[in-house]
Scaffold this motif. Structure first.
Motif, PDB file in Angstrom:
ATOM      1  N   GLU A  52       0.813  -1.215   0.000  1.00 35.76           N
ATOM      2  CA  GLU A  52       0.000   0.000   0.000  1.00 35.76           C
ATOM      3  C   GLU A  52       0.850   1.269   0.000  1.00 35.76           C
ATOM      4  OE1 GLU A  52      -3.094   0.163  -0.418  1.00 35.76           O
ATOM      5  OE2 GLU A  52      -3.925  -1.787   0.123  1.00 35.76           O
ATOM      6  N   ASN A  53       2.095   1.155   0.404  1.00 33.34           N
ATOM      7  CA  ASN A  53       2.991   2.310   0.498  1.00 33.34           C
ATOM      8  C   ASN A  53       4.365   1.968  -0.095  1.00 33.34           C
ATOM      9  OD1 ASN A  53       1.338   4.154   2.542  1.00 33.34           O
ATOM     10  ND2 ASN A  53       1.307   2.072   3.347  1.00 33.34           N
ATOM     11  N   PRO A  54       4.406   1.602  -1.376  1.00 35.91           N
ATOM     12  CA  PRO A  54       5.657   1.092  -1.950  1.00 35.91           C
ATOM     13  C   PRO A  54       6.814   2.084  -1.921  1.00 35.91           C
ATOM     14  CG  PRO A  54       4.027   1.513  -3.664  1.00 35.91           C
ATOM     15  CD  PRO A  54       3.310   1.624  -2.368  1.00 35.91           C
ATOM     16  N   GLU A  55       6.550   3.351  -2.184  1.00 32.10           N
ATOM     17  CA  GLU A  55       7.640   4.330  -2.190  1.00 32.10           C
ATOM     18  C   GLU A  55       8.152   4.578  -0.773  1.00 32.10           C
ATOM     19  OE1 GLU A  55       6.461   7.856  -4.232  1.00 32.10           O
ATOM     20  OE2 GLU A  55       6.124   6.815  -6.145  1.00 32.10           O
ATOM     21  N   LYS A  56       7.244   4.707   0.171  1.00 27.67           N
ATOM     22  CA  LYS A  56       7.644   4.903   1.570  1.00 27.67           C
ATOM     23  C   LYS A  56       8.413   3.690   2.078  1.00 27.67           C
ATOM     24  CE  LYS A  56       3.723   7.843   2.915  1.00 27.67           C
ATOM     25  NZ  LYS A  56       2.544   7.920   3.822  1.00 27.67           N
ATOM     26  N   ALA A  57       7.968   2.514   1.674  1.00 22.73           N
ATOM     27  CA  ALA A  57       8.619   1.291   2.142  1.00 22.73           C
ATOM     28  C   ALA A  57      10.057   1.226   1.640  1.00 22.73           C
ATOM     29  CB  ALA A  57       7.832   0.063   1.681  1.00 22.73           C
ATOM     30  N   TYR A  58      10.266   1.531   0.372  1.00 20.14           N
ATOM     31  CA  TYR A  58      11.625   1.482  -0.170  1.00 20.14           C
ATOM     32  C   TYR A  58      12.513   2.532   0.488  1.00 20.14           C
ATOM     33  CZ  TYR A  58      15.567   1.558  -3.370  1.00 20.14           C
ATOM     34  OH  TYR A  58      16.838   1.522  -3.895  1.00 20.14           O
ATOM     35  N   ASP A  59      11.981   3.714   0.715  1.00 16.79           N
ATOM     36  CA  ASP A  59      12.768   4.764   1.366  1.00 16.79           C
ATOM     37  C   ASP A  59      13.156   4.365   2.783  1.00 16.79           C
ATOM     38  OD1 ASP A  59      13.830   7.572   1.359  1.00 16.79           O
ATOM     39  OD2 ASP A  59      12.416   7.757   3.022  1.00 16.79           O
ATOM     40  N   LEU A  60      12.223   3.771   3.505  1.00 16.36           N
ATOM     41  CA  LEU A  60      12.508   3.338   4.877  1.00 16.36           C
ATOM     42  C   LEU A  60      13.522   2.194   4.877  1.00 16.36           C
ATOM     43  CD1 LEU A  60      11.961   3.599   7.878  1.00 16.36           C
ATOM     44  CD2 LEU A  60       9.946   2.142   7.596  1.00 16.36           C
ATOM     45  N   LEU A  61      13.409   1.300   3.908  1.00 18.18           N
ATOM     46  CA  LEU A  61      14.375   0.214   3.782  1.00 18.18           C
ATOM     47  C   LEU A  61      15.785   0.778   3.586  1.00 18.18           C
ATOM     48  CD1 LEU A  61      14.757  -2.933   3.439  1.00 18.18           C
ATOM     49  CD2 LEU A  61      14.576  -2.509   0.970  1.00 18.18           C
ATOM     50  N   CYS A  62      15.903   1.760   2.706  1.00 20.82           N
ATOM     51  CA  CYS A  62      17.214   2.341   2.390  1.00 20.82           C
ATOM     52  C   CYS A  62      17.762   3.190   3.540  1.00 20.82           C
ATOM     53  CB  CYS A  62      17.127   3.176   1.122  1.00 20.82           C
ATOM     54  SG  CYS A  62      16.796   2.213  -0.368  1.00 20.82           S
ATOM     55  N   GLN A  63      16.880   3.805   4.301  1.00 24.31           N
ATOM     56  CA  GLN A  63      17.348   4.553   5.478  1.00 24.31           C
ATOM     57  C   GLN A  63      18.078   3.627   6.444  1.00 24.31           C
ATOM     58  OE1 GLN A  63      14.373   6.974   7.494  1.00 24.31           O
ATOM     59  NE2 GLN A  63      13.364   7.420   5.543  1.00 24.31           N
ATOM     60  N   ASN A  64      17.570   2.418   6.558  1.00 19.85           N
ATOM     61  CA  ASN A  64      18.136   1.468   7.508  1.00 19.85           C
ATOM     62  C   ASN A  64      19.226   0.582   6.904  1.00 19.85           C
ATOM     63  OD1 ASN A  64      16.458   1.450  10.250  1.00 19.85           O
ATOM     64  ND2 ASN A  64      15.047   1.935   8.565  1.00 19.85           N
ATOM     65  N   ILE A  65      19.177   0.389   5.576  1.00 18.79           N
ATOM     66  CA  ILE A  65      20.207  -0.385   4.882  1.00 18.79           C
ATOM     67  C   ILE A  65      20.678   0.465   3.706  1.00 18.79           C
ATOM     68  CG2 ILE A  65      20.818  -2.628   3.877  1.00 18.79           C
ATOM     69  CD1 ILE A  65      18.318  -3.805   5.108  1.00 18.79           C
ATOM     70  N   PRO A  66      21.551   1.444   3.942  1.00 19.65           N
ATOM     71  CA  PRO A  66      21.922   2.432   2.923  1.00 19.65           C
ATOM     72  C   PRO A  66      22.487   1.844   1.637  1.00 19.65           C
ATOM     73  CG  PRO A  66      22.631   3.162   5.093  1.00 19.65           C
ATOM     74  CD  PRO A  66      22.166   1.749   5.253  1.00 19.65           C
ATOM     75  N   ARG A  67      23.117   0.692   1.688  1.00 28.88           N
ATOM     76  CA  ARG A  67      23.712   0.131   0.471  1.00 28.88           C
ATOM     77  C   ARG A  67      22.652  -0.232  -0.567  1.00 28.88           C
ATOM     78  NH1 ARG A  67      22.675  -5.234   0.558  1.00 28.88           N
ATOM     79  NH2 ARG A  67      22.467  -6.277   2.596  1.00 28.88           N
TER      80      ARG A  67
END
Length: 328
Positions: A234-249
Protein backbone atom coordinates in the motif's frame (compact mmCIF):
# COMPACT_ATOMS: atom_id res chain seq x y z
CA UNK A 1 28.69 -25.07 12.39
CA UNK A 2 27.30 -27.92 14.49
CA UNK A 3 28.09 -26.01 17.69
CA UNK A 4 25.99 -22.98 16.73
CA UNK A 5 22.71 -22.65 18.63
CA UNK A 6 20.72 -19.49 17.96
CA UNK A 7 17.25 -20.54 19.14
CA UNK A 8 15.91 -18.61 22.10
CA UNK A 9 13.76 -19.30 25.16
CA UNK A 10 12.72 -15.66 25.85
CA UNK A 11 9.06 -15.37 24.83
CA UNK A 12 9.71 -12.10 22.99
CA UNK A 13 12.93 -13.08 21.25
CA UNK A 14 13.22 -15.15 18.09
CA UNK A 15 15.90 -15.66 15.48
CA UNK A 16 15.06 -15.19 11.81
CA UNK A 17 17.61 -16.33 9.23
CA UNK A 18 17.28 -14.86 5.74
CA UNK A 19 17.88 -17.04 2.70
CA UNK A 20 20.36 -14.54 1.25
CA UNK A 21 21.83 -11.16 2.07
CA UNK A 22 19.21 -8.52 2.94
CA UNK A 23 17.66 -7.28 -0.30
CA UNK A 24 14.44 -5.79 -1.70
CA UNK A 25 12.40 -9.00 -1.62
CA UNK A 26 12.83 -9.04 2.16
CA UNK A 27 11.19 -5.59 2.44
CA UNK A 28 7.96 -6.73 4.19
CA UNK A 29 9.99 -8.33 6.98
CA UNK A 30 11.99 -5.16 7.53
CA UNK A 31 8.84 -3.03 7.42
CA UNK A 32 7.30 -5.19 10.14
CA UNK A 33 10.51 -4.68 12.12
CA UNK A 34 11.07 -0.94 11.54
CA UNK A 35 7.41 0.05 11.96
CA UNK A 36 6.98 -1.86 15.21
CA UNK A 37 4.58 -4.52 13.96
CA UNK A 38 6.61 -7.28 15.60
CA UNK A 39 6.83 -5.22 18.77
CA UNK A 40 3.04 -4.83 18.71
CA UNK A 41 2.87 -8.63 18.86
CA UNK A 42 5.30 -8.79 21.76
CA UNK A 43 8.18 -9.99 19.57
CA UNK A 44 11.78 -8.89 19.21
CA UNK A 45 13.26 -10.75 16.22
CA UNK A 46 16.97 -10.97 15.50
CA UNK A 47 17.13 -10.81 11.69
CA UNK A 48 20.30 -12.42 10.33
CA UNK A 49 21.86 -12.69 6.88
CA UNK A 50 23.52 -15.84 5.60
CA UNK A 51 26.94 -15.98 3.98
CA UNK A 52 26.06 -19.23 2.21
CA UNK A 53 22.45 -20.02 1.23
CA UNK A 54 23.19 -23.72 1.53
CA UNK A 55 23.67 -23.35 5.30
CA UNK A 56 20.07 -22.25 5.85
CA UNK A 57 18.48 -25.66 5.37
CA UNK A 58 20.87 -27.34 7.80
CA UNK A 59 20.44 -24.66 10.47
CA UNK A 60 16.65 -24.73 10.46
CA UNK A 61 16.67 -28.50 9.97
CA UNK A 62 18.80 -28.92 13.09
CA UNK A 63 16.57 -26.45 15.01
CA UNK A 64 19.42 -23.97 15.51
CA UNK A 65 17.40 -20.98 14.36
CA UNK A 66 13.73 -20.34 15.08
CA UNK A 67 12.49 -19.29 11.64
CA UNK A 68 14.26 -19.32 8.28
CA UNK A 69 13.51 -18.35 4.71
CA UNK A 70 14.02 -20.91 1.96
CA UNK A 71 12.51 -21.88 -1.39
CA UNK A 72 9.79 -24.51 -1.73
CA UNK A 73 12.02 -26.98 -3.56
CA UNK A 74 14.49 -26.80 -0.65
CA UNK A 75 11.69 -27.61 1.79
CA UNK A 76 11.05 -30.89 0.03
CA UNK A 77 14.77 -31.59 -0.06
CA UNK A 78 15.11 -30.85 3.65
CA UNK A 79 12.33 -33.27 4.57
CA UNK A 80 13.80 -35.90 2.25
CA UNK A 81 17.03 -35.44 4.20
CA UNK A 82 15.17 -36.21 7.43
CA UNK A 83 14.79 -32.63 8.66
CA UNK A 84 11.36 -32.03 10.22
CA UNK A 85 10.80 -28.57 8.79
CA UNK A 86 7.44 -27.12 7.81
CA UNK A 87 6.39 -23.98 5.95
CA UNK A 88 4.07 -21.68 7.90
CA UNK A 89 3.63 -19.18 5.07
CA UNK A 90 4.81 -17.78 1.75
CA UNK A 91 6.66 -14.46 1.47
CA UNK A 92 7.60 -14.33 -2.22
CA UNK A 93 5.24 -16.13 -4.58
CA UNK A 94 6.27 -17.59 -7.96
CA UNK A 95 9.20 -15.32 -8.88
CA UNK A 96 10.16 -15.99 -12.53
CA UNK A 97 13.23 -18.22 -12.40
CA UNK A 98 15.45 -19.52 -15.15
CA UNK A 99 18.62 -19.30 -17.21
CA UNK A 100 19.71 -15.65 -17.35
CA UNK A 101 22.14 -14.36 -19.94
CA UNK A 102 23.32 -11.43 -22.01
CA UNK A 103 21.81 -11.59 -25.48
CA UNK A 104 25.31 -10.92 -26.83
CA UNK A 105 26.23 -14.44 -25.59
CA UNK A 106 24.40 -15.90 -28.56
CA UNK A 107 21.99 -17.88 -26.38
CA UNK A 108 18.48 -17.91 -27.82
CA UNK A 109 17.15 -21.28 -26.72
CA UNK A 110 18.17 -23.86 -24.14
CA UNK A 111 19.89 -25.94 -26.80
CA UNK A 112 22.44 -23.13 -27.06
CA UNK A 113 24.03 -24.11 -23.73
CA UNK A 114 26.20 -26.53 -25.68
CA UNK A 115 29.80 -25.42 -25.28
CA UNK A 116 28.80 -22.87 -22.63
CA UNK A 117 29.64 -22.44 -18.95
CA UNK A 118 26.46 -22.31 -16.86
CA UNK A 119 26.54 -20.84 -13.36
CA UNK A 120 24.41 -21.89 -10.42
CA UNK A 121 24.00 -20.67 -6.83
CA UNK A 122 23.57 -23.90 -4.85
CA UNK A 123 23.52 -27.59 -5.64
CA UNK A 124 19.86 -27.67 -6.67
CA UNK A 125 20.66 -25.20 -9.42
CA UNK A 126 22.94 -27.81 -10.96
CA UNK A 127 20.34 -30.55 -10.53
CA UNK A 128 17.80 -28.40 -12.40
CA UNK A 129 20.25 -27.50 -15.18
CA UNK A 130 21.16 -31.15 -15.74
CA UNK A 131 17.48 -32.15 -15.70
CA UNK A 132 16.59 -29.52 -18.29
CA UNK A 133 19.49 -30.71 -20.42
CA UNK A 134 18.22 -34.28 -20.18
CA UNK A 135 14.74 -33.16 -21.22
CA UNK A 136 16.26 -31.32 -24.21
CA UNK A 137 18.41 -34.28 -25.23
CA UNK A 138 21.67 -32.46 -24.45
CA UNK A 139 24.60 -34.57 -23.31
CA UNK A 140 25.87 -33.73 -19.80
CA UNK A 141 29.41 -33.30 -21.13
CA UNK A 142 28.26 -30.81 -23.77
CA UNK A 143 28.33 -27.92 -21.28
CA UNK A 144 30.08 -27.00 -18.05
CA UNK A 145 28.41 -26.11 -14.75
CA UNK A 146 30.11 -23.73 -12.33
CA UNK A 147 29.03 -22.99 -8.76
CA UNK A 148 29.21 -19.21 -8.28
CA UNK A 149 27.21 -18.80 -5.07
CA UNK A 150 25.60 -15.42 -4.55
CA UNK A 151 27.77 -13.72 -7.21
CA UNK A 152 25.89 -14.75 -10.36
CA UNK A 153 25.81 -11.33 -11.99
CA UNK A 154 29.48 -10.65 -11.37
CA UNK A 155 30.41 -14.11 -12.65
CA UNK A 156 28.73 -13.33 -15.97
CA UNK A 157 30.27 -9.86 -16.18
CA UNK A 158 33.74 -11.24 -15.38
CA UNK A 159 33.33 -13.90 -18.09
CA UNK A 160 33.56 -16.72 -15.56
CA UNK A 161 30.29 -18.14 -16.93
CA UNK A 162 28.21 -17.49 -20.03
CA UNK A 163 24.84 -17.70 -18.30
CA UNK A 164 23.43 -18.64 -14.93
CA UNK A 165 20.36 -19.74 -13.01
CA UNK A 166 18.65 -16.85 -11.25
CA UNK A 167 15.46 -14.89 -10.65
CA UNK A 168 14.12 -12.62 -13.37
CA UNK A 169 13.08 -9.86 -11.00
CA UNK A 170 16.50 -9.86 -9.31
CA UNK A 171 19.56 -11.20 -11.15
CA UNK A 172 18.20 -10.35 -14.60
CA UNK A 173 17.51 -6.76 -13.56
CA UNK A 174 20.90 -6.57 -11.86
CA UNK A 175 22.70 -7.94 -14.93
CA UNK A 176 20.94 -5.55 -17.29
CA UNK A 177 21.75 -2.56 -15.11
CA UNK A 178 25.39 -3.53 -14.56
CA UNK A 179 26.12 -4.42 -18.19
CA UNK A 180 24.03 -1.84 -20.00
CA UNK A 181 23.08 -4.61 -22.41
CA UNK A 182 19.94 -6.51 -23.31
CA UNK A 183 19.37 -9.67 -21.32
CA UNK A 184 17.23 -12.75 -21.70
CA UNK A 185 15.74 -15.46 -19.50
CA UNK A 186 14.69 -19.01 -20.33
CA UNK A 187 12.15 -19.83 -17.63
CA UNK A 188 12.39 -23.17 -15.88
CA UNK A 189 8.62 -23.49 -15.55
CA UNK A 190 8.26 -23.28 -19.33
CA UNK A 191 11.20 -25.56 -20.12
CA UNK A 192 10.06 -28.20 -17.62
CA UNK A 193 6.33 -27.83 -18.31
CA UNK A 194 5.51 -26.91 -14.70
CA UNK A 195 2.92 -24.25 -15.40
CA UNK A 196 4.19 -22.08 -12.53
CA UNK A 197 7.43 -20.86 -10.93
CA UNK A 198 6.26 -21.96 -7.50
CA UNK A 199 9.33 -24.15 -6.89
CA UNK A 200 11.28 -20.96 -6.12
CA UNK A 201 8.58 -19.39 -3.95
CA UNK A 202 10.27 -18.21 -0.74
CA UNK A 203 8.75 -19.60 2.44
CA UNK A 204 8.95 -19.20 6.20
CA UNK A 205 10.26 -22.47 7.59
CA UNK A 206 10.20 -23.66 11.19
CA UNK A 207 11.31 -26.89 12.77
CA UNK A 208 8.43 -29.06 14.01
CA UNK A 209 10.08 -29.31 17.43
CA UNK A 210 10.23 -25.52 17.75
CA UNK A 211 6.69 -25.18 16.44
CA UNK A 212 5.31 -27.64 19.00
CA UNK A 213 6.46 -25.36 21.83
CA UNK A 214 5.93 -21.96 20.16
CA UNK A 215 2.67 -22.08 18.23
CA UNK A 216 1.39 -18.76 19.59
CA UNK A 217 4.71 -17.04 18.90
CA UNK A 218 4.67 -18.24 15.29
CA UNK A 219 1.10 -17.01 14.89
CA UNK A 220 2.10 -13.58 16.18
CA UNK A 221 5.12 -13.53 13.90
CA UNK A 222 3.05 -14.38 10.82
CA UNK A 223 0.42 -11.78 11.73
CA UNK A 224 3.02 -9.03 12.05
CA UNK A 225 4.76 -10.11 8.85
CA UNK A 226 1.52 -10.07 6.92
CA UNK A 227 0.96 -6.55 8.18
CA UNK A 228 4.43 -5.72 6.82
CA UNK A 229 3.46 -7.09 3.41
CA UNK A 230 0.24 -5.12 3.38
CA UNK A 231 1.99 -1.88 4.36
CA UNK A 232 4.67 -2.42 1.72
CA UNK A 233 2.14 -2.95 -1.05
CA UNK A 234 0.00 0.00 0.00
CA UNK A 235 2.99 2.31 0.50
CA UNK A 236 5.66 1.09 -1.95
CA UNK A 237 7.64 4.33 -2.19
CA UNK A 238 7.64 4.90 1.57
CA UNK A 239 8.62 1.29 2.14
CA UNK A 240 11.62 1.48 -0.17
CA UNK A 241 12.77 4.76 1.37
CA UNK A 242 12.51 3.34 4.88
CA UNK A 243 14.37 0.21 3.78
CA UNK A 244 17.21 2.34 2.39
CA UNK A 245 17.35 4.55 5.48
CA UNK A 246 18.14 1.47 7.51
CA UNK A 247 20.21 -0.39 4.88
CA UNK A 248 21.92 2.43 2.92
CA UNK A 249 23.71 0.13 0.47
CA UNK A 250 20.31 -0.62 -1.10
CA UNK A 251 19.83 3.01 -2.17
CA UNK A 252 21.04 2.54 -5.73
CA UNK A 253 19.25 2.69 -9.07
CA UNK A 254 19.81 -1.03 -9.55
CA UNK A 255 18.25 -1.99 -6.22
CA UNK A 256 15.40 0.46 -6.82
CA UNK A 257 14.57 -1.30 -10.08
CA UNK A 258 14.91 -4.70 -8.42
CA UNK A 259 12.52 -3.54 -5.70
CA UNK A 260 9.94 -2.40 -8.26
CA UNK A 261 10.29 -5.69 -10.12
CA UNK A 262 9.78 -7.68 -6.89
CA UNK A 263 6.58 -5.94 -5.78
CA UNK A 264 4.17 -8.11 -7.81
CA UNK A 265 5.51 -11.28 -6.21
CA UNK A 266 4.89 -10.48 -2.54
CA UNK A 267 2.17 -12.76 -1.19
CA UNK A 268 -0.44 -10.56 0.47
CA UNK A 269 -2.08 -13.43 2.35
CA UNK A 270 1.12 -15.51 2.90
CA UNK A 271 -0.87 -18.67 2.14
CA UNK A 272 0.78 -21.96 1.18
CA UNK A 273 -1.00 -22.87 -2.06
CA UNK A 274 -1.96 -26.55 -2.30
CA UNK A 275 -1.72 -26.58 -6.11
CA UNK A 276 1.87 -25.29 -5.92
CA UNK A 277 2.92 -27.86 -3.35
CA UNK A 278 1.47 -30.64 -5.50
CA UNK A 279 3.28 -29.39 -8.60
CA UNK A 280 6.59 -28.95 -6.82
CA UNK A 281 6.19 -32.33 -5.14
CA UNK A 282 5.89 -33.97 -8.55
CA UNK A 283 8.83 -31.94 -9.86
CA UNK A 284 10.96 -32.90 -6.85
CA UNK A 285 10.28 -36.57 -7.64
CA UNK A 286 11.26 -36.02 -11.28
CA UNK A 287 14.50 -34.42 -10.12
CA UNK A 288 15.22 -37.38 -7.86
CA UNK A 289 15.11 -35.21 -4.73
CA UNK A 290 12.19 -37.12 -3.19
CA UNK A 291 10.15 -40.23 -3.93
CA UNK A 292 6.48 -41.17 -3.92
CA UNK A 293 6.46 -41.57 -0.14
CA UNK A 294 6.78 -37.81 0.39
CA UNK A 295 3.48 -36.36 1.62
CA UNK A 296 3.02 -32.76 0.45
CA UNK A 297 0.55 -32.07 3.26
CA UNK A 298 3.27 -32.74 5.84
CA UNK A 299 5.45 -29.97 4.40
CA UNK A 300 3.27 -26.97 5.14
CA UNK A 301 0.48 -25.52 7.27
CA UNK A 302 -1.77 -22.47 6.94
CA UNK A 303 -2.96 -22.84 10.52
CA UNK A 304 -0.70 -20.05 11.78
CA UNK A 305 -1.85 -17.33 9.34
CA UNK A 306 -4.43 -14.59 9.94
CA UNK A 307 -7.78 -14.99 8.24
CA UNK A 308 -7.87 -14.85 4.47
CA UNK A 309 -7.70 -12.93 2.25
CA UNK A 310 -5.79 -10.81 4.75
CA UNK A 311 -6.32 -9.41 8.19
CA UNK A 312 -8.06 -6.05 8.59
CA UNK A 313 -5.23 -3.80 9.77
CA UNK A 314 -5.61 -0.05 9.85
CA UNK A 315 -3.03 1.96 7.86
CA UNK A 316 -0.54 3.99 9.88
CA UNK A 317 -1.04 7.22 7.93
CA UNK A 318 -4.83 7.19 7.89
CA UNK A 319 -5.49 5.87 4.40
CA UNK A 320 -4.36 3.30 1.87
CA UNK A 321 -3.19 4.15 -1.64
CA UNK A 322 -6.04 2.06 -3.02
CA UNK A 323 -8.56 4.17 -1.09
CA UNK A 324 -7.00 7.40 -2.38
CA UNK A 325 -7.25 6.21 -5.96
CA UNK A 326 -10.84 5.14 -5.51
CA UNK A 327 -11.73 8.56 -4.07
CA UNK A 328 -10.13 10.36 -6.99
Amino acid sequence: MSDIVISTTDNSRLSLLLNWYANPYHTPIFMAHYLGFYEDEGLSPAIMETTDPSDVTDLIGQNKVDIALKAMIHTYAARAKGYKVVSTGTLFHEPPTGLIFLKSSGIKGFEDIRGKRIGYIGRFGKIIIDDLARRAGIELDAYETVRVGMNMTDAILQNQVDAGMGIGCFQQVELEQASGQETGILRVDELAGLGCCCFCSILFLVNEEYLAHNEDKVRRFMKATQRGVQWTLENPEKAYDLLCQNIPRLRTETFRKIYISCLPYFSRDLVNVERDWDKVGTYAQELGITDESMDAMSCYSNEYLPERPYADFQPLDGHYLSESRAAS
